[in-house]
Design an enzyme around this catalytic site. Structure first.
Site, PDB file in Angstrom:
ATOM      1  N   LYS A 118      -5.108 -12.331  -9.151  1.00 38.05           N
ATOM      2  CA  LYS A 118      -5.372 -13.531  -8.357  1.00 38.05           C
ATOM      3  C   LYS A 118      -6.846 -13.537  -7.980  1.00 38.05           C
ATOM      4  CE  LYS A 118      -2.751 -16.850  -6.446  1.00 38.05           C
ATOM      5  NZ  LYS A 118      -1.415 -17.290  -6.833  1.00 38.05           N
TER       6      LYS A 118
HETATM    7  P1  NAD Z   1      -2.493 -27.729  -3.320  1.00 41.12           P
HETATM    8  O1  NAD Z   1      -3.932 -27.486  -3.096  1.00 41.12           O
HETATM    9  O2  NAD Z   1      -2.104 -28.674  -4.389  1.00 41.12           O
HETATM   10  O3  NAD Z   1      -1.800 -28.209  -1.946  1.00 41.12           O
HETATM   11  C1  NAD Z   1      -1.908 -27.477  -0.766  1.00 41.12           C
HETATM   12  C2  NAD Z   1      -1.307 -28.303   0.370  1.00 41.12           C
HETATM   13  O4  NAD Z   1      -1.263 -27.485   1.536  1.00 41.12           O
HETATM   14  C3  NAD Z   1      -2.138 -29.540   0.732  1.00 41.12           C
HETATM   15  O5  NAD Z   1      -1.284 -30.600   1.056  1.00 41.12           O
HETATM   16  C4  NAD Z   1      -2.901 -29.073   1.964  1.00 41.12           C
HETATM   17  O6  NAD Z   1      -3.288 -30.156   2.817  1.00 41.12           O
HETATM   18  C5  NAD Z   1      -1.857 -28.194   2.624  1.00 41.12           C
HETATM   19  N1  NAD Z   1      -2.419 -27.252   3.586  1.00 41.12           N
HETATM   20  C6  NAD Z   1      -3.550 -26.518   3.483  1.00 41.12           C
HETATM   21  N2  NAD Z   1      -3.745 -25.814   4.606  1.00 41.12           N
HETATM   22  C7  NAD Z   1      -2.715 -26.097   5.417  1.00 41.12           C
HETATM   23  C8  NAD Z   1      -2.354 -25.681   6.720  1.00 41.12           C
HETATM   24  N3  NAD Z   1      -3.117 -24.803   7.403  1.00 41.12           N
HETATM   25  N4  NAD Z   1      -1.208 -26.169   7.270  1.00 41.12           N
HETATM   26  C9  NAD Z   1      -0.445 -27.045   6.598  1.00 41.12           C
HETATM   27  N5  NAD Z   1      -0.744 -27.475   5.359  1.00 41.12           N
HETATM   28  C10 NAD Z   1      -1.859 -27.004   4.775  1.00 41.12           C
HETATM   29  O7  NAD Z   1      -1.853 -26.275  -3.563  1.00 41.12           O
HETATM   30  P2  NAD Z   1      -0.524 -25.915  -4.365  1.00 41.12           P
HETATM   31  O8  NAD Z   1      -0.895 -25.628  -5.772  1.00 41.12           O
HETATM   32  O9  NAD Z   1       0.535 -26.914  -4.073  1.00 41.12           O
HETATM   33  O10 NAD Z   1      -0.141 -24.515  -3.714  1.00 41.12           O
HETATM   34  C11 NAD Z   1       0.607 -24.421  -2.510  1.00 41.12           C
HETATM   35  C12 NAD Z   1       1.200 -23.029  -2.376  1.00 41.12           C
HETATM   36  O11 NAD Z   1       2.039 -22.765  -3.502  1.00 41.12           O
HETATM   37  C13 NAD Z   1       0.195 -21.877  -2.336  1.00 41.12           C
HETATM   38  O12 NAD Z   1       0.690 -20.875  -1.490  1.00 41.12           O
HETATM   39  C14 NAD Z   1       0.174 -21.385  -3.765  1.00 41.12           C
HETATM   40  O13 NAD Z   1      -0.229 -20.050  -3.874  1.00 41.12           O
HETATM   41  C15 NAD Z   1       1.638 -21.564  -4.130  1.00 41.12           C
HETATM   42  N6  NAD Z   1       1.881 -21.644  -5.576  1.00 41.12           N
HETATM   43  C16 NAD Z   1       1.282 -22.600  -6.338  1.00 41.12           C
HETATM   44  C17 NAD Z   1       1.559 -22.657  -7.692  1.00 41.12           C
HETATM   45  C18 NAD Z   1       0.998 -23.737  -8.569  1.00 41.12           C
HETATM   46  O14 NAD Z   1       1.403 -23.807  -9.749  1.00 41.12           O
HETATM   47  N7  NAD Z   1       0.124 -24.606  -8.103  1.00 41.12           N
HETATM   48  C19 NAD Z   1       2.426 -21.710  -8.275  1.00 41.12           C
HETATM   49  C20 NAD Z   1       3.040 -20.756  -7.464  1.00 41.12           C
HETATM   50  C21 NAD Z   1       2.764 -20.736  -6.109  1.00 41.12           C
END
Ligand code: NAD
Length: 431
Positions: free
Chosen positions: A116
């Site tokens: 990561k």
């Molecule tokens: P993203 O950037 O698309 O969305 C993140 C969201 O979280 C946004 O709506 C943002 O406003 C919100 N956010 C940020 N800080 C915040 C806070 N303090 N309180 C509340 N909301 C908050 O990111 P994503 O790709 O959707 O990833 C979200 C989570 O899922 C992360 O933990 C990431 O590691 C995990 N994840 C993502 C993927 C992927 O394929 N994108 C895969 C596995 C896990």
């Protein structure tokens, strides 16, 4: 030497996600009586890269950024894991998230290890041109520390298919003309039409939805009219909500980085998505919901909670307020150790992150295979393959959890760690 020695993390590190992942690891390792030599190897990361690199801003000034890539383990295959652009990115966060990736890829039965990384910045403060230069310069600085058969990044918080396209293009530009196309799978999560996989955009959220659906089927519960709340309305939160709404479930609360909203009657997922798109990514001010105090968000009356933002969100401060009977971890590490203890004592089921959000890395694996083999797969075929793979994992985890009488996280960790232990024992350690 006994097999029950707990490996401590160095004292200098601050308490955070790394403490959680190590505690989860040590607890599962104790339960499966993990070989102590393997425990020592898995307790620490293989490689840690920290790069300070300069980028010219739109106003002509130069700013220096700090980027990270932590490679935890590659016993099962090349390192795999996302790149995050966020002010909270630091070496500990990268270590913790890299470790979770190792367990996740192992649990999913993929030929990958875990890594990561990311850059410590708030992307909302930079123009698209600046973000492109930051991304390209970081990729160049990483050089051969990433590679299609070595370490394959993917999108995470605040990075997307555009970010991946810049990385792929920069990396491929460093290769000779005849080698370029052999390197397209240096990243996954690319745009469709530029080596990307149909459906990779929704793969993680679809997987979150599927694990909830499998849980509902197992417990003979209908998802129709079930109320759910989502923290984080980005890639994962939006798609999970979209698929749940398709089953007749009702989104009654959403929290993002800008604020929290609720509506007992339900929030239309597409309308909220379109509103956010036109509102710089913020859900605040959505006309068909009312704003609420963020501190009370997890206590909203609902059946399912989906944390899909950052780590350490469900803690001893709010776990006792949760009314839902199911927490489906879309985010990585959203529940800390104390929060989890409270949830489990209260009889609340947790679908653990390393299974719940693994649809994303499964989709990434398919994209990687597609690029490697010069193939193009259809969307329905891809979603079917993700479902099949996730179902296998879900059945393995629930079966293990029932047989050994442990919670789903312990079961998932145990299966993941045992697979890596086996690889080490069969292969031995050089020299
Ligand atoms: P993203 O950037 O698309 O969305 C993140 C969201 O979280 C946004 O709506 C943002 O406003 C919100 N956010 C940020 N800080 C915040 C806070 N303090 N309180 C509340 N909301 C908050 O990111 P994503 O790709 O959707 O990833 C979200 C989570 O899922 C992360 O933990 C990431 O590691 C995990 N994840 C993502 C993927 C992927 O394929 N994108 C895969 C596995 C896990």
């Amino acid at each position: 030497m006994t097999n029950t020695q707990t490996v401590e993390k160095p004292k200098v590190l601050k308490k955070g996600m790394l403490d959680n992942v190590l505690e989860q690891f040590n607890s599962a390792a104790d339960k499966i009586d993990l070989n102590n030599n393997v425990r020592k190897i898995l307790s620490i990361t293989n490689t840690e890269i920290i790069i300070n690199f300069p980028v010219r801003m739109d106003n002509g000034d130069v700013e220096v950024f700090t980027g990270y890539r932590v490679q935890h383990n590659n016993a099962l295959g090349p390192y795999k894991g996302g790149l995050r652009y966020h002010p909270t990115v630091d070496i500990d966060a990268a270590r913790a998230l890299a470790m979770w990736m190792t367990w996740k890829t192992s649990l999913a039965g993929l030929p990958y290890g875990g890594a990561k990384g990311g850059i410590q910045l708030d992307p909302s403060k930079y123009s698209k041109g600046e973000l492109e230069r930051i991304t390209r310069r970081f990729t160049y600085a990483l050089g051969e520390n990433i590679g299609p058969e070595h370490d394959i990044p993917a999108p995470d918080v605040n990075t997307n298919d555009q970010t991946m396209a810049w990385i792929a293009d920069t990396y491929m530009s460093t290769k000779s003309t005849s080698e370029r196309s052999k390197n397209q799978h240096v990243v996954t999560g690319k745009p469709v039409g530029s080596g990307g996989l149909e459906g990779r955009d929704r793969a993680t959220g679809y997987g979150v939805f599927l694990t909830i659906k499998f849980w509902a089927e197992k417990n003979k519960v209908s998802l129709k009219d079930k109320k759910f709340i989502v923290q984080g309305f980005g890639n994962v939160g939006f798609w999970a909500a979209h698929f749940l709404e398709g089953e007749g479930a009702k989104l009654v609360g959403v929290q993002d980085a800008f604020g929290s909203i609720q509506n007992k009657e339900g929030i239309n997922v597409t309308d909220l998505f379109n509103y956010g798109k036109a509102n710089k990514g913020s859900i605040v001010g959505f006309p068909e919901a009312t704003e609420m105090d963020g501190k009370e968000f997890f206590g909203l009356d609902c059946d399912i909670v989906i944390p899909a933002a950052l780590g350490n969100q469900i803690t001893k401060h709010n776990a006792h307020t949760i009314k839902a009977s199911l927490v489906a971890e879309g985010a990585n590490g959203p529940t800390d150790i104390e929060g989890e203890k409270i949830l489990l004592e209260r009889g609340i089921t947790i679908i653990p992150d390393i299974m719940c959000n693994s649809g994303g890395v499964i989709g990434s694996y398919f994209e990687w295979l597609q690029n490697r083999n010069g193939e193009l797969w259809q969307l329905d075929e891809i979603l079917e393959k993700i479902e099949k793979k996730l179902k296998t994992t879900f059945l393995k985890v629930t079966d293990y959890s029932e047989k050994k009488e442990v919670d789903m996280r312990t079961a998932a960790f145990s299966i993941a760690i045992e697979r890596i232990e086996k690889a080490y024992i069969l292969r031995g350690i050089f020299p």
